[in-house]
Design an enzyme around this catalytic site. Sequence first.
Site: not given
Ligand code: BES
Ligand code: MN
Length: 500
Positions: A277, A351
């Site tokens: 990230k 997931r």
């Molecule tokens: N934990 C994150 C989602 C999230 C984002 C929670 C902001 C709280 C605040 C999740 O694991 C994630 O990174 N999701 C990705 C999915 C994508 C890679 C398909 C996302 O939301 O960008």
């Molecule tokens: Mn994630």
Amino acid sequence: MPQTLTIRTAPLPVTPAGIIVIYAGEGMPPRGAAADVWATTGLDFARVAAGAGFKGKQGQVLDIAAPNGLEARRLFVLGAGKIDPDKPATAAAWTDRGGSLAAKLLAANAETAAVLLDGHEAMPAAIAELAAGLRLRQYRFDKYKARKKDDESANSLTVTLHVPDPAAADAAIASRMSVAEGTILARDLINEPANVLGTVEFAERAAALGALGVGIEVLGEAELRALGMEAMLAVAQGSPRPPRLVVMRWTGGKPDVAPIAFVGKGVVFDTGGISIKPALNMEDMKGDMGGAAAVTGLMQALATRKAKVNAVGVIGLVENMPSGTAIRPGDIVRAASGVTIEIVNTDAEGRLVLADALWYTQEKLKPLAMVNLATLTGAIGVALGSEHAGLFSNNDEFAAKLLAAGLATGEKLWRMPMGPAYDKLIESRFADIKNSGGRPAGSITAAQFLARFVGNVPWAHLDIAGVALGSPSSETNAGWTSGFGVTLLDRLVRDNYEDK
Ligand code: BES
Ligand code: MN
Ligand code: ZN
């Protein structure tokens, strides 16, 4: 030292206290016993209210310093909003009232307050909501503040609720406060930084519910491997912290009734892994276990209030780190259900954890219905902001129950679409499915992915990424996390699954 809050009840009339609190509805003077309290001041209510611009709206306060005739530093008249005998206020409106009261008492540095509740305000359930709102708004996570501000508020606050039937109010308050303390446990777990709360530490916190009569089972790496949970293990393999699957069982219902199950995503920190990230706001990812925290808080609530229900909580605890042992984009794993997954994005890790946790819950625990909570996608916050959590379900009746619980508690849900057409987005060239469909319909494809690990059991997925973290302050929350989900699911249980 954290501030302590004591809430107690007493009969009418109000007795001397630092601050005396009465209520007035919109466009109305104080009525009943509140009118008597006001009368002792000798002031003309209509004139004072007009002068101060007080209309009785929810959240308004008329603040009289050193009131004549009353042994109190201040008299607060709080706005109760519109009072319509045909349309009683929702539970959430009462919790908000309590929250707003706490804010006013804290701002006034009160040490003691006496609150007069009679007439329409005196229903035990309403009083209990008010008490919960007081506690939820007063909560602070300041254990790591070594230096405190000088203008610190009083270090203890005692609020006495003067009500017509204290015994009935006490019973309702005890039950509702169990739930508020569950929300607070969830907040504590979410606020705790990941260096302090890793997978093992979280599992220990959950196991502590054993003292309340909750059955605890903690599965470690070897057990997860034996069960074939390669999806969950894949996420864990990049971190030195071992995975844990914790099963919490509360059996307060009839012995032959199947449980309702609650499943939580517990990523104690989500760096994204190799699909790392960006740095901005990555610290928020200490809260990526918000689903697991809500499940743990809920189980504590059900056990402390001795709910007449059979319930199980299952939380999948892992840490998502980039390292030499981490999963790579393109890796293929086999979930416990047998479905193979191409991991195209290591940041779509929640997931993977839920795939195995949901499968385990339904295969081994045979629930009558199953709800999972997860801070699953950033996309749900784009769609719904922090006003509603996303609700995805395979069952209209079950979804309706959840929507109703959301409206009653103020932890609101908005149902999102699902359907086979979305499955095309997560078809994989190499495996049965891939773990990300990219940006379009990001929250929906995540839900479609989870659905592959759920059989015919009524199931709902709550995507709480937009509501659990970085919450805008509300009447019942002054902090970063709301503890979303505990109140909602307790309400679902109370209204639908509890023996009367
Ligand atoms: N934990 C994150 C989602 C999230 C984002 C929670 C902001 C709280 C605040 C999740 O694991 C994630 O990174 N999701 C990705 C999915 C994508 C890679 C398909 C996302 O939301 O960008
Ligand atoms: Mn994630
Ligand atoms: Zn995540």
